[in-house]
Design a protein around this motif. Structure first.
Motif, PDB file in Angstrom:
ATOM      1  N   GLN A  24     -29.017  22.929 -33.760  1.00  0.00           N
ATOM      2  CA  GLN A  24     -30.366  23.143 -34.270  1.00  0.00           C
ATOM      3  C   GLN A  24     -31.309  23.503 -33.141  1.00  0.00           C
ATOM      4  OE1 GLN A  24     -31.200  19.505 -36.273  1.00  0.00           O
ATOM      5  NE2 GLN A  24     -30.296  20.216 -38.176  1.00  0.00           N
TER       6      GLN A  24
ATOM      7  N   ASN B  39     -29.918  14.448 -29.651  1.00  0.00           N
ATOM      8  CA  ASN B  39     -30.232  15.568 -28.772  1.00  0.00           C
ATOM      9  C   ASN B  39     -29.122  15.769 -27.737  1.00  0.00           C
ATOM     10  OD1 ASN B  39     -30.644  13.945 -26.476  1.00  0.00           O
ATOM     11  ND2 ASN B  39     -32.791  13.651 -26.954  1.00  0.00           N
ATOM     12  N   TRP B  40     -29.277  16.806 -26.940  1.00  0.00           N
ATOM     13  CA  TRP B  40     -28.225  17.214 -26.036  1.00  0.00           C
ATOM     14  C   TRP B  40     -27.866  16.108 -25.053  1.00  0.00           C
ATOM     15  CZ3 TRP B  40     -24.661  20.584 -26.257  1.00  0.00           C
ATOM     16  CH2 TRP B  40     -23.939  20.883 -25.130  1.00  0.00           C
ATOM     17  N   ARG B  41     -28.904  15.445 -24.549  1.00  0.00           N
ATOM     18  CA  ARG B  41     -28.676  14.396 -23.552  1.00  0.00           C
ATOM     19  C   ARG B  41     -27.891  13.236 -24.162  1.00  0.00           C
ATOM     20  NH1 ARG B  41     -33.357  10.765 -21.047  1.00  0.00           N
ATOM     21  NH2 ARG B  41     -32.065   9.642 -19.556  1.00  0.00           N
ATOM     22  N   GLU B  42     -28.250  12.875 -25.396  1.00  0.00           N
ATOM     23  CA  GLU B  42     -27.554  11.785 -26.072  1.00  0.00           C
ATOM     24  C   GLU B  42     -26.114  12.164 -26.386  1.00  0.00           C
ATOM     25  OE1 GLU B  42     -31.600  10.083 -28.301  1.00  0.00           O
ATOM     26  OE2 GLU B  42     -30.277  11.508 -29.293  1.00  0.00           O
ATOM     27  N   PHE B  43     -25.929  13.433 -26.800  1.00  0.00           N
ATOM     28  CA  PHE B  43     -24.586  13.899 -27.125  1.00  0.00           C
ATOM     29  C   PHE B  43     -23.680  13.859 -25.897  1.00  0.00           C
ATOM     30  CE2 PHE B  43     -21.378  17.190 -27.865  1.00  0.00           C
ATOM     31  CZ  PHE B  43     -20.917  16.811 -29.106  1.00  0.00           C
TER      32      PHE B  43
ATOM     33  N   ARG C 127     -57.001  21.177 -36.963  1.00  0.00           N
ATOM     34  CA  ARG C 127     -56.384  21.115 -38.280  1.00  0.00           C
ATOM     35  C   ARG C 127     -57.456  21.220 -39.352  1.00  0.00           C
ATOM     36  NH1 ARG C 127     -50.567  19.530 -38.057  1.00  0.00           N
ATOM     37  NH2 ARG C 127     -50.275  18.437 -36.097  1.00  0.00           N
TER      38      ARG C 127
ATOM     39  N   SER D 137     -29.171  23.522 -23.924  1.00  0.00           N
ATOM     40  CA  SER D 137     -28.938  23.459 -22.482  1.00  0.00           C
ATOM     41  C   SER D 137     -28.331  24.766 -21.975  1.00  0.00           C
ATOM     42  CB  SER D 137     -28.014  22.305 -22.144  1.00  0.00           C
ATOM     43  OG  SER D 137     -26.682  22.713 -22.156  1.00  0.00           O
ATOM     44  N   ALA D 138     -28.687  25.138 -20.744  1.00  0.00           N
ATOM     45  CA  ALA D 138     -28.146  26.365 -20.156  1.00  0.00           C
ATOM     46  C   ALA D 138     -26.627  26.285 -20.093  1.00  0.00           C
ATOM     47  CB  ALA D 138     -28.725  26.571 -18.758  1.00  0.00           C
ATOM     48  N   TRP D 139     -26.140  25.120 -19.736  1.00  0.00           N
ATOM     49  CA  TRP D 139     -24.702  24.894 -19.632  1.00  0.00           C
ATOM     50  C   TRP D 139     -23.993  25.179 -20.957  1.00  0.00           C
ATOM     51  CZ3 TRP D 139     -20.243  24.250 -17.383  1.00  0.00           C
ATOM     52  CH2 TRP D 139     -19.242  23.495 -17.985  1.00  0.00           C
ATOM     53  N   ALA D 140     -24.605  24.709 -22.050  1.00  0.00           N
ATOM     54  CA  ALA D 140     -24.005  24.911 -23.362  1.00  0.00           C
ATOM     55  C   ALA D 140     -24.018  26.388 -23.724  1.00  0.00           C
ATOM     56  CB  ALA D 140     -24.752  24.096 -24.409  1.00  0.00           C
TER      57      ALA D 140
ATOM     58  N   SER E 181     -24.321  14.339 -35.480  1.00  0.00           N
ATOM     59  CA  SER E 181     -24.541  15.060 -34.225  1.00  0.00           C
ATOM     60  C   SER E 181     -25.785  15.937 -34.305  1.00  0.00           C
ATOM     61  CB  SER E 181     -23.312  15.889 -33.853  1.00  0.00           C
ATOM     62  OG  SER E 181     -23.088  16.899 -34.783  1.00  0.00           O
ATOM     63  N   ASN E 182     -26.206  16.300 -35.528  1.00  0.00           N
ATOM     64  CA  ASN E 182     -27.447  17.056 -35.656  1.00  0.00           C
ATOM     65  C   ASN E 182     -28.671  16.202 -35.388  1.00  0.00           C
ATOM     66  OD1 ASN E 182     -26.739  19.646 -36.091  1.00  0.00           O
ATOM     67  ND2 ASN E 182     -26.608  19.467 -38.305  1.00  0.00           N
TER      68      ASN E 182
ATOM     69  N   LEU F 274     -48.945  22.629 -32.963  1.00  0.00           N
ATOM     70  CA  LEU F 274     -49.228  21.221 -32.679  1.00  0.00           C
ATOM     71  C   LEU F 274     -47.935  20.425 -32.542  1.00  0.00           C
ATOM     72  CD1 LEU F 274     -52.245  20.556 -35.034  1.00  0.00           C
ATOM     73  CD2 LEU F 274     -52.214  20.331 -32.551  1.00  0.00           C
TER      74      LEU F 274
ATOM     75  N   TYR G 209     -38.582  15.730 -27.280  1.00  0.00           N
ATOM     76  CA  TYR G 209     -37.309  15.426 -27.927  1.00  0.00           C
ATOM     77  C   TYR G 209     -36.115  15.381 -26.972  1.00  0.00           C
ATOM     78  CZ  TYR G 209     -33.477  15.666 -31.251  1.00  0.00           C
ATOM     79  OH  TYR G 209     -32.329  15.414 -31.935  1.00  0.00           O
ATOM     80  N   PRO G 210     -35.893  16.440 -26.144  1.00  0.00           N
ATOM     81  CA  PRO G 210     -34.655  16.413 -25.338  1.00  0.00           C
ATOM     82  C   PRO G 210     -34.687  15.387 -24.207  1.00  0.00           C
ATOM     83  CG  PRO G 210     -35.920  18.381 -24.869  1.00  0.00           C
ATOM     84  CD  PRO G 210     -36.609  17.704 -25.990  1.00  0.00           C
ATOM     85  N   LEU G 211     -35.820  14.728 -23.987  1.00  0.00           N
ATOM     86  CA  LEU G 211     -35.891  13.744 -22.899  1.00  0.00           C
ATOM     87  C   LEU G 211     -35.491  12.348 -23.363  1.00  0.00           C
ATOM     88  CD1 LEU G 211     -39.277  14.966 -21.434  1.00  0.00           C
ATOM     89  CD2 LEU G 211     -37.010  15.383 -20.490  1.00  0.00           C
ATOM     90  N   GLN G 212     -35.375  12.162 -24.671  1.00  0.00           N
ATOM     91  CA  GLN G 212     -35.083  10.830 -25.202  1.00  0.00           C
ATOM     92  C   GLN G 212     -33.611  10.457 -25.012  1.00  0.00           C
ATOM     93  OE1 GLN G 212     -36.083  11.398 -29.235  1.00  0.00           O
ATOM     94  NE2 GLN G 212     -38.281  11.288 -28.898  1.00  0.00           N
ATOM     95  N   LEU G 213     -33.365   9.181 -24.845  1.00  0.00           N
ATOM     96  CA  LEU G 213     -31.993   8.681 -24.849  1.00  0.00           C
ATOM     97  C   LEU G 213     -31.959   7.468 -25.771  1.00  0.00           C
ATOM     98  CD1 LEU G 213     -29.182   9.154 -23.671  1.00  0.00           C
ATOM     99  CD2 LEU G 213     -29.740   7.526 -21.887  1.00  0.00           C
ATOM    100  N   PHE G 214     -31.672   7.738 -27.042  1.00  0.00           N
ATOM    101  CA  PHE G 214     -31.584   6.684 -28.055  1.00  0.00           C
ATOM    102  C   PHE G 214     -32.763   5.706 -27.971  1.00  0.00           C
ATOM    103  CE2 PHE G 214     -27.119   7.868 -27.234  1.00  0.00           C
ATOM    104  CZ  PHE G 214     -26.838   8.397 -28.467  1.00  0.00           C
TER     105      PHE G 214
ATOM    106  N   ASP H 240     -20.962  22.173 -29.100  1.00  0.00           N
ATOM    107  CA  ASP H 240     -20.454  21.159 -30.021  1.00  0.00           C
ATOM    108  C   ASP H 240     -21.586  20.324 -30.585  1.00  0.00           C
ATOM    109  OD1 ASP H 240     -17.883  21.900 -29.489  1.00  0.00           O
ATOM    110  OD2 ASP H 240     -17.728  20.556 -27.770  1.00  0.00           O
ATOM    111  N   ALA H 241     -22.581  20.066 -29.720  1.00  0.00           N
ATOM    112  CA  ALA H 241     -23.666  19.178 -30.135  1.00  0.00           C
ATOM    113  C   ALA H 241     -24.520  19.901 -31.166  1.00  0.00           C
ATOM    114  CB  ALA H 241     -24.491  18.799 -28.927  1.00  0.00           C
ATOM    115  N   SER H 242     -25.654  19.359 -31.397  1.00  0.00           N
ATOM    116  CA  SER H 242     -26.562  19.909 -32.375  1.00  0.00           C
ATOM    117  C   SER H 242     -26.751  21.399 -32.139  1.00  0.00           C
ATOM    118  CB  SER H 242     -27.899  19.212 -32.267  1.00  0.00           C
ATOM    119  OG  SER H 242     -28.798  19.808 -33.144  1.00  0.00           O
TER     120      SER H 242
END
Lengths: 461, 461, 461
Positions: free
Chosen positions: A152, C375-379, B19, A138-141, C371-372, A184, A192-197, A148-150
């Motif tokens: 990766q 994702n950012w949103r979840e964190f 692929r 995130s830009a904020w991070a 935490s790895n 691919l 990935y970053p749009l998911q919430l658990f 602190d978060a991932s």
């Protein structure tokens, strides 16, 4: 080909320690934040923008040029522009030929476009080497430095050397690159970053439903009934007594629901005589969220332990016990030890402690870093053997707790049985069916089926 | 050489996103499961088989051809055949030249053959690039999609580009490849899935032995003795009271056994005057399973905490306390506060709480993900300084618990001392020896020896 | 160039499984330990030394030659010499041309020299490929085989193939290489093993200060005051009662201090109307150690739970309760249930349990491996939403605990209020300010500012 590879050689940090210039297209929030951070890490940065008017927002040490000029100064170009504005890049195709384009974009919805943004970019500028990266940060991070978060950063791309160059920048920023393979993988990385658990939705909805049901069930039996018939105000039971009924019930039911789909799958496989037909969809989904169900069950079990251990400190409990003792003292009598009661009380506590202990062990082994250090055989041993042992101990704990109250009519108020009796239904079914499935006459064909054997093999000619 | 490298270039997913075809030799359970999964990930799959008769078990979208035909269609060939049948591959040597052969086989026993299966394959087909992968994944897990356990796939091989190609497939299947280096690592990778907690065997056997001993010891003292001499039936002590004696005893002894080998090693080094002689084998093995010993000790300590906190809820304890109060009330007397007792009780509880707290901290730092984020100096600090502090606190907890009962003759039944006295022997020895080793006259030479100094250096001429 | 690359080809383990010879310059403790381990892993080792006299300390299977002779035998040379003695390598420049030099050195202080040792080495021998590795591993750990701590070896260097070769050796030793990018990372890698929990210094100092203050505060109120005015000896309160006051107070204050900097940052941003000015240094540092503050707070909360659950077992508490019951019995009266008390007692316990439960959840998600996987949103969701909920629950727990004692004059001894009242100041401030910041009239501009909007944008022309 030759030109390209020599190009890369020149870029590779082989010859000197001077870092190569990085170009960033776009002076929006994310572009600027990334630029700041990259400059801090020792790279010269040049921005490509429609207007070359420098804003105070742009890092001081960075130049702002036109897109074409900026692109010529660097081998790596970070495209910090939204997908809708990618079109203009086609006009720069010649300059971008052989360059590394880093797609950092994100979408607003999962699977918003037919192809991922990075693949779309690769189609627009076929001569460039597109690498997907940085979209999970995130830009904020980046700006606040509080990563602190991932840490990766997922990276993917078809060109190995382009990927290496981007991964070096990632590392220089203090982040950990994670190679996810070819372009691919970009779709998955963008989602990935749009998911919430996503895996937790079903377990949590189920839990909410069950909790609501059992809350009102216990409220009726334990607060409303005594108020109506005995005019006693036990409304404070809402704080501890009722939660301490709901928690163990939910822990037991959810734990049983972790093992129910496995048992159902075995029955379906035995009935079909093959493992090569897909399970029904609901069963597949259920099996995929067993870990989450188990962890929710563990959470409830932990709360149950805390609620239970707090009992002797409760003002109500102290009042009740001291009243009992005083009335005995006033009646001048002492009770002898009831050996059956001592046995029942001690053994249901011991069963609960051991069950909870194994449950926590299961929880620890489901930590990613622990389960990654365990091979498949060990994982099966822990999750299956220890898991069933936990279920057996917890069910026994509940059965012994009930003790001889099962058939006593006083435990039925308004024809409603004690709530814990309801909680025993699912675990008992699971344990009985599992017990039946262990018999050799069923276990043998099941093992064969799972090893690929079929009762009615159908060869297509 | 030239031919090869151009071959790889053509295979590398540089040019388009299509692929590449993957070939699988063998239509057994694992081959089919892997095929299914690879097709799902978007790769075309072709099976190579002795009989080209298509079975319904084989994924619909896959072709089945003869081995030679199938091999020609793909650059990567997954050998899903058992090692015994590898021989026929020599006849295909020409077709397999330059291809990537993926060995997925496992053995039934650890170190079954003199060389690993992958190395054997490389010897049979010297022109091919052999990569070891996928053997740690189970067919069942691939099929059911429930990859809860480790998602890591160990990959090794001598050719970097062949390895990259295989790792891309691994990533496409949603798994995490872990590069383990050259093909020499294949033996270790093949042994890995056959292990079942190898490091835990000794700690668990030791624990079982000690538990059995202390169980019968406590049974004799606390159940049989009162039954024989006082005709009291305390059989229900088996549920909680006796386990709550065994648990702290084992926790303390095992914790001391974690630090005993370090102390022994120091004595041996001081005696020998050098660190360059190997320790005896038993000491080496003991040192290697210290972490496991410590974790078992922590498990017992946790059980001890639960058993202890549950005391006031026990029916027996409530009966005993209320009887005491009633008899006091009937005798019309109240006791004054015994200040010594209050001190003893509070301080042994406080020591136990602090000891347990540090013990849990030690346990948390031994989680792989935490210890990986800690450097060597920090790890030494935690495991050595905090570890000894934990041992001191737990030993003091046990000593204060004993209080003034040590010399009281009533604590000896049938000449057997209280069990907790036995548990103090090992920790006290460790702490005393460690205390002696801290003295400068011993600490200084020891530090020198550990930095490589020798008392009697022996130069060979 | 050509010569080099063919050189590397010959070294790469492509053709056979025989491991390449490794040369080690220096026969000091670390060089010998590394040599032992590398020989065990199947590599031939040759030592380069000033004196070729073989010592018994050097592994038997290793040859000892002059530096020049040894260097010629191997493609990889591990420089196990201290930085001060690097100079002599310039005389070997010709022999070392094209070789891989592995710098394993460490310094005694952080940032001891202007450039890292590895970069210094690269300057001395410009023709060689310098790779930094192994400096985070201790000789003691290599020798004793007890690599319990981090098995990660940081590797960095400018030449990819040289890095790969070193990483293969790392893997062969059973360690995990971690590629940290180009040689510029060497400085950080060299500083790493010198650190001792750098992020924990401030939280721990703060904690020590607060603990000391509250210890003497509680000592004055709870032990000295009753001793002076009522001549009662409550010195044993030092063991449990006073720690059980300090722990919850510190847990609450530290938890509030985790969220205070975020609130302060929001106020500063609102006041300045931009997010592009740096925060004051103390705020930056504070924000960076929030995780550590939170974990210390969790530790105190856990201790508070243990101290509280142990209450009913305390000898003093048992004495007090039984005395109360006896005096009631002697006075022939039973009390009716005080419903308000039951409500207060149960609800503060329930709030505490829920707060602690969420706190533990927060702690678990801060484990690196968890935490790895988030994702950012979840964190953000967990740390911000759940974090504030925890703070609210814990503050409510303390408020309800106080109940109606706030205004009672008896709770002021020597004009000192109860310690828990002091602990409420910071959390209440944080919660009130946060509540104000949620109002749309403040929340909307704040969100805009955080997305890059500025109230007074200053374009430099």
């Amino acid at each position: 080909m030759n030109k390209n590879s020599s190009n890369i050689m020149a870029l590779a940090p082989n010859t000197s320690n001077k870092r190569e210039t990085v170009c960033i297209f776009g002076t929006g929030d994310f572009g600027r934040a990334l630029g700041h951070k990259i400059i801090q890490s020792g790279y010269p940065v040049v921005f490509g923008s429609r207007s070359t008017q420098t804003s105070s927002l742009i890092p001081k040490d960075a130049e702002v040029l036109s897109h074409a000029e900026a692109a010529q100064k660097a081998a790596i170009i970070i495209i910090a522009i939204q997908r809708q504005h990618y079109n203009f890049l086609t006009s720069l195709a010649e300059i971008l030929h052989g360059k590394v384009l880093v797609d950092v974009s994100n979408n607003l919805k999962i699977n918003q476009y037919p192809e991922s943004n990075a693949e779309y970019l690769a189609q627009l500028v076929p001569g460039a080497k597109v690498v997907k990266a940085f979209n999970t940060v995130s830009a904020w991070a980046l700006q606040s430095g509080t990563l602190d978060a991932s840490q990766q950063v997922f990276v993917c791309g078809d060109d190995m050397e382009a990927k290496q160059m981007v991964m070096d920048i990632v590392r220089a920023l203090g982040l950990t690159p994670l190679d996810r393979g070819s372009l691919l993988a970009a779709r998955e990385i963008e989602n990935y970053p749009l998911q919430l658990f996503p895996m937790w939705k079903f377990p949590i909805l189920l839990t909410l439903g069950l909790t609501t049901f059992f809350f009102f069930y216990c409220l009726t039996r334990d607060v409303i009934y005594p108020y109506v018939y005995e005019n006693k105000d036990f409304s404070f039971f809402i704080a501890i007594s009722i939660p301490n009924r709901i928690c163990p019930i939910l822990a037991l039911i959810l734990l049983a629901l972790v093992y129910l789909p496995g048992v159902l799958a075995a029955i379906i496989q035995l009935y079909r005589g093959t493992k090569y037909h897909r399970f029904p969809d609901w069963l597949d989904k259920w099996m995929l969220c067993r870990k989450q169900l188990g962890l929710v069950a563990l959470a409830f079990a932990s709360l149950h332990v805390l609620y239970t251990l707090v009992i002797p400190i409760r003002s109500f409990v102290r009042w009740r016990i001291s009243n009992q003792i005083i009335s005995q003292a006033l009646n001048n009598k002492t009770q002898p030890l009831n050996n059956t009661n001592a046995w029942l009380s001690d053994s249901y506590l011991a069963l609960g402690i051991l069950g909870f202990f194994l449950f926590v062990l299961l929880g620890i082994t489901s930590l990613p870093s622990v389960s990654n250090n365990v091979n498949w055989r060990e994982f099966r041993f822990v999750q299956s053997k220890l898991g069933y042992l936990t279920l057996i101990l917890c069910t026994a704990h509940t059965l012994v707790y009930g003790g001889n109250r099962f058939l006593s009519p006083s435990s039925y108020r308004w024809y409603l049985p004690n709530a814990y009796m309801l909680s025993l239904i699912v675990p008992c079914i699971v344990l009985v069916v599992k017990f039946v499935l262990i018999f050799p006459c069923l276990d043998k064909p099941l093992t064969q089926i799972r090893q690929g054997w079929e009762r009615n093999p159908q060869y297509s000619e």
